[in-house]
Write a protein that holds these residues in place. Structure first.
Motif, mmCIF file in Angstrom:
data_model
loop_
_atom_site.group_PDB
_atom_site.id
_atom_site.type_symbol
_atom_site.label_atom_id
_atom_site.label_comp_id
_atom_site.label_asym_id
_atom_site.label_seq_id
_atom_site.Cartn_x
_atom_site.Cartn_y
_atom_site.Cartn_z
ATOM 1 N N ILE A 68 0.855 -1.173 0.000
ATOM 2 C CA ILE A 68 0.000 0.000 0.000
ATOM 3 C C ILE A 68 0.895 1.229 0.000
ATOM 4 C CG2 ILE A 68 -1.821 1.254 1.211
ATOM 5 C CD1 ILE A 68 -2.575 -1.470 2.535
ATOM 6 N N LEU A 69 0.631 2.114 -0.941
ATOM 7 C CA LEU A 69 1.382 3.357 -1.084
ATOM 8 C C LEU A 69 0.402 4.520 -1.063
ATOM 9 C CD1 LEU A 69 3.580 2.204 -4.076
ATOM 10 C CD2 LEU A 69 4.443 2.711 -1.794
ATOM 11 N N ALA A 70 0.905 5.693 -0.750
ATOM 12 C CA ALA A 70 0.076 6.899 -0.806
ATOM 13 C C ALA A 70 -0.145 7.299 -2.256
ATOM 14 C CB ALA A 70 0.742 8.040 -0.045
ATOM 15 N N GLU A 71 -1.365 7.619 -2.581
ATOM 16 C CA GLU A 71 -1.718 8.090 -3.921
ATOM 17 C C GLU A 71 -0.840 9.275 -4.327
ATOM 18 O OE1 GLU A 71 -3.633 8.128 -7.450
ATOM 19 O OE2 GLU A 71 -4.254 6.726 -5.890
ATOM 20 N N GLU A 72 -0.496 10.106 -3.365
ATOM 21 C CA GLU A 72 0.264 11.330 -3.630
ATOM 22 C C GLU A 72 1.690 11.070 -4.107
ATOM 23 O OE1 GLU A 72 -2.833 12.352 -0.457
ATOM 24 O OE2 GLU A 72 -1.608 10.621 -0.996
ATOM 25 N N ILE A 104 -3.680 4.578 -1.890
ATOM 26 C CA ILE A 104 -4.748 5.196 -1.111
ATOM 27 C C ILE A 104 -4.292 6.590 -0.695
ATOM 28 C CG2 ILE A 104 -5.661 2.986 -0.278
ATOM 29 C CD1 ILE A 104 -4.269 3.464 2.412
ATOM 30 N N PRO A 105 -5.220 7.480 -0.356
ATOM 31 C CA PRO A 105 -4.800 8.804 0.110
ATOM 32 C C PRO A 105 -3.868 8.697 1.324
ATOM 33 C CG PRO A 105 -7.140 8.780 -0.352
ATOM 34 C CD PRO A 105 -6.667 7.348 -0.433
ATOM 35 N N GLN A 111 -3.505 6.169 8.769
ATOM 36 C CA GLN A 111 -4.444 5.429 9.629
ATOM 37 C C GLN A 111 -4.178 3.926 9.560
ATOM 38 O OE1 GLN A 111 -8.448 6.590 8.513
ATOM 39 N NE2 GLN A 111 -7.971 8.760 8.783
ATOM 40 N N GLU A 112 -3.860 3.428 8.377
ATOM 41 C CA GLU A 112 -3.604 1.995 8.188
ATOM 42 C C GLU A 112 -2.353 1.525 8.938
ATOM 43 O OE1 GLU A 112 -5.358 -0.591 6.521
ATOM 44 O OE2 GLU A 112 -6.908 0.947 6.739
ATOM 45 N N THR A 113 -1.415 2.434 9.179
ATOM 46 C CA THR A 113 -0.206 2.019 9.902
ATOM 47 C C THR A 113 -0.531 1.523 11.309
ATOM 48 O OG1 THR A 113 0.284 4.240 10.740
ATOM 49 C CG2 THR A 113 1.271 3.626 8.621
ATOM 50 N N ALA A 114 -1.674 1.932 11.846
ATOM 51 C CA ALA A 114 -2.080 1.482 13.184
ATOM 52 C C ALA A 114 -2.317 -0.023 13.222
ATOM 53 C CB ALA A 114 -3.336 2.229 13.640
ATOM 54 N N LYS A 115 -2.552 -0.647 12.066
ATOM 55 C CA LYS A 115 -2.779 -2.095 11.985
ATOM 56 C C LYS A 115 -1.475 -2.870 11.816
ATOM 57 C CE LYS A 115 -7.218 -1.330 9.701
ATOM 58 N NZ LYS A 115 -7.940 -1.498 8.424
ATOM 59 N N SER A 116 -0.377 -2.173 11.582
ATOM 60 C CA SER A 116 0.903 -2.832 11.342
ATOM 61 C C SER A 116 1.472 -3.442 12.618
ATOM 62 C CB SER A 116 1.925 -1.837 10.775
ATOM 63 O OG SER A 116 1.601 -1.485 9.463
ATOM 64 N N LYS A 117 2.205 -4.520 12.456
ATOM 65 C CA LYS A 117 2.900 -5.133 13.586
ATOM 66 C C LYS A 117 4.007 -4.210 14.086
ATOM 67 C CE LYS A 117 0.569 -8.924 13.654
ATOM 68 N NZ LYS A 117 -0.329 -9.222 14.755
ATOM 69 N N PRO A 127 9.257 13.281 0.291
ATOM 70 C CA PRO A 127 7.833 13.132 0.580
ATOM 71 C C PRO A 127 7.275 11.779 0.143
ATOM 72 C CG PRO A 127 8.147 14.595 -1.302
ATOM 73 C CD PRO A 127 9.512 14.296 -0.739
ATOM 74 N N TYR A 128 6.380 11.260 0.971
ATOM 75 C CA TYR A 128 5.603 10.050 0.687
ATOM 76 C C TYR A 128 6.465 8.800 0.535
ATOM 77 C CZ TYR A 128 2.241 13.729 0.089
ATOM 78 O OH TYR A 128 1.468 14.836 0.297
ATOM 79 N N ALA A 129 7.612 8.768 1.181
ATOM 80 C CA ALA A 129 8.474 7.589 1.172
ATOM 81 C C ALA A 129 8.004 6.646 2.277
ATOM 82 C CB ALA A 129 9.937 7.977 1.355
ATOM 83 N N ASN A 130 6.795 6.117 2.072
ATOM 84 C CA ASN A 130 6.161 5.239 3.053
ATOM 85 C C ASN A 130 5.503 4.084 2.310
ATOM 86 O OD1 ASN A 130 6.452 7.257 5.303
ATOM 87 N ND2 ASN A 130 5.092 8.409 3.952
ATOM 88 N N ILE A 131 5.554 2.909 2.908
ATOM 89 C CA ILE A 131 4.956 1.737 2.278
ATOM 90 C C ILE A 131 4.478 0.784 3.366
ATOM 91 C CG2 ILE A 131 7.135 0.439 2.125
ATOM 92 C CD1 ILE A 131 6.205 -0.522 -0.667
#
Length: 140
Positions: A68-72, A104-105, A111-117, A127-131
């Motif tokens: 999952i990546l940020a749309e931006e 996803i935005p 918000q989804e990171t809260a589900k991560s282990k 910017p947006y270097a998140n996965i």
């Protein structure tokens, strides 16, 4: 001593406990880490370590079926997006498995990171270097 490439014991431990559809997040130095989610902080200084080498090391250990990546990222960091997609294609060829890519935005990604282990914080300063890496299963 561990034989694999990944030397960080916290990351290795998290991956070893993951099951099918569990997720692990790799973030830049600005990604907020939700309370209650394990933080693995690799950041030393601005830019160190970079996002891509951390992603590559983790993909050596974790079987991923979806990211999952940020749309931006497409517009605001297109070079990194292209590099990620190429790395994922290489992983698909090595494992003979498809990796689904979902955009996803950025607000929803946070918000989804809260589900991560765990959330692995790099020193990346782009910017947006998140996965979010969603685990697959090794049997099929």
């Amino acid at each position: 001593m561990k034989k694999g490439k990944l030397l960080n014991s916290e990351i290795s431990y998290v991956i070893s406990k993951m099951g099918h559809t569990d997720s692990l997040t790799i973030g830049d130095c600005g990604l907020p880490i939700p309370d209650g989610v394990q933080r693995i902080d690799l950041a030393v200084i601005k830019g160190i370590p970079k996002f891509i080498p951390v992603l590559q090391a983790i993909l050596e250990e974790q079987l991923v079926e979806k990211v999952i990546l940020a749309e931006e990222i497409k517009e605001n960091n297109s070079e990194l997006n292209k590099e990620i997609i190429e790395i994922l294609k290489q992983e698909e060829r090595k494992s003979d498995r498809l990796i689904n890519v979902e955009y996803i935005p950025h607000e929803y990604l946070k918000q989804e990171t809260a589900k991560s282990k765990a959330v692995i914080r790099t020193g990346e300063y782009k910017p947006y270097a998140n996965i979010i890496l969603v685990s697959g299963v090794t049997f099929n």
